[in-house]
Scaffold this active site. Structure first.
Site, PDB file in Angstrom:
ATOM      1  N   ARG A   1       0.844  -1.189   0.000  1.00  0.00           N
ATOM      2  CA  ARG A   1       0.000   0.000   0.000  1.00  0.00           C
ATOM      3  C   ARG A   1       0.878   1.237   0.000  1.00  0.00           C
ATOM      4  NH1 ARG A   1      -4.344   0.723   4.729  1.00  0.00           N
ATOM      5  NH2 ARG A   1      -2.428   0.869   5.951  1.00  0.00           N
TER       6      ARG A   1
ATOM      7  N   THR B   1      -0.884   7.568  -0.979  1.00  0.00           N
ATOM      8  CA  THR B   1      -2.186   7.463  -1.634  1.00  0.00           C
ATOM      9  C   THR B   1      -3.064   6.373  -1.043  1.00  0.00           C
ATOM     10  OG1 THR B   1      -1.421   5.855  -3.289  1.00  0.00           O
ATOM     11  CG2 THR B   1      -1.085   8.193  -3.780  1.00  0.00           C
TER      12      THR B   1
ATOM     13  N   ASP C   1       3.671  -7.130  10.776  1.00  0.00           N
ATOM     14  CA  ASP C   1       4.723  -6.892  11.759  1.00  0.00           C
ATOM     15  C   ASP C   1       4.597  -7.840  12.945  1.00  0.00           C
ATOM     16  OD1 ASP C   1       5.985  -4.936  10.322  1.00  0.00           O
ATOM     17  OD2 ASP C   1       5.024  -3.263  11.361  1.00  0.00           O
TER      18      ASP C   1
END
Length: 226
Positions: free
Chosen positions: A121, A125, A220
């Site tokens: 991603r 934007t 993560d």
């Protein structure tokens, strides 16, 4: 003992759940999801819980698989019994966090084919950028289950499913641990024919595109990165 009503695992108020969205409210799913959300859960615990949750969600994702009858011999007598019909399933992991769900699904269906779609991603934007695609052949003949822990903005999921459709896939299910109304609206608008299976519809996205209350960054937490 009187059975208490099961609390709904939907944290977004005032949101009408679309007909193609299934919220899995099984007590085991909700318990494991709560443990997964906790900040104190270790990396090893997060991986284990994600694997366990994905196996449970796989039951709902595969509920509508086609069956056919075959003649078999039990130890006592012959019988006609159901078996899965057609080509094997295809699980498609939306990298990288999708791999955490993939493992549990393969525990349930070890013979399934596996594909990968790499998307990230853009932080400015929030739009998906494709960097890798590897899919099995004959996608048109397979039920395809795309997996990603989080349905946030919905743009990455919509882009991944569009890529699957271009490869020939026409029977697609999307599975995630968490979703939000914004992401569901985006994905349902882009692909109203796709069944969505989730364990929760959380409240909202924050200004950085993170699900609230959520569980943090799934990738993560799965891989011990920051």
């Amino acid at each position: 003992m009187t059975d208490a009503p099961l609390p709904r695992p939907v944290l977004a108020s005032g949101f009408d759940i679309p007909a193609n969205v299934v919220v899995v409210d099984h007590p085991l799913v909700q318990h494991k999801l709560t443990r997964l959300r906790e900040a104190a859960t270790s990396t090893a615990g997060f991986r284990r819980l994600t694997r366990e949750l994905s196996l449970l969600l796989a039951y709902e994702a595969t509920r509508d698989l086609p069956l056919e009858m075959e003649q078999i011999e039990t130890p006592l007598e012959p019988m006609t019994a159901p078996k899965l019909s057609g080509k094997k399933l295809c699980f498609v992991s939306i990298l990288r966090a999708g791999n955490g769900i993939l493992d549990g699904m393969l525990d349930l269906v070890p013979a399934a084919r596996v594909g990968h779609i790499g998307l990230y991603r853009d932080p400015k934007t929030l739009q998906p950028v494709e960097y890798y695609v590897k899919l099995p052949e004959d996608m048109a003949e397979r039920v395809c289950i795309a997996v990603d822990p989080m349905l946030a903005t919905g743009h990455s999921a919509a882009a991944a499913i569009e890529r699957l459709k271009r490869s020939g896939a026409n029977a697609i299910v999307f599975v995630c641990l968490l979703s939000v109304p914004e992401g569901l609206r985006t994905l349902c608008a882009a692909h109203p024919d796709v069944k969505i299976v989730t364990a929760s519809i959380d409240r909202e996205l924050d200004g950085h595109g993170y699900i609230r209350p959520g569980l943090g960054d799934a990738g993560d937490r799965l891989f011990g990165t920051r």
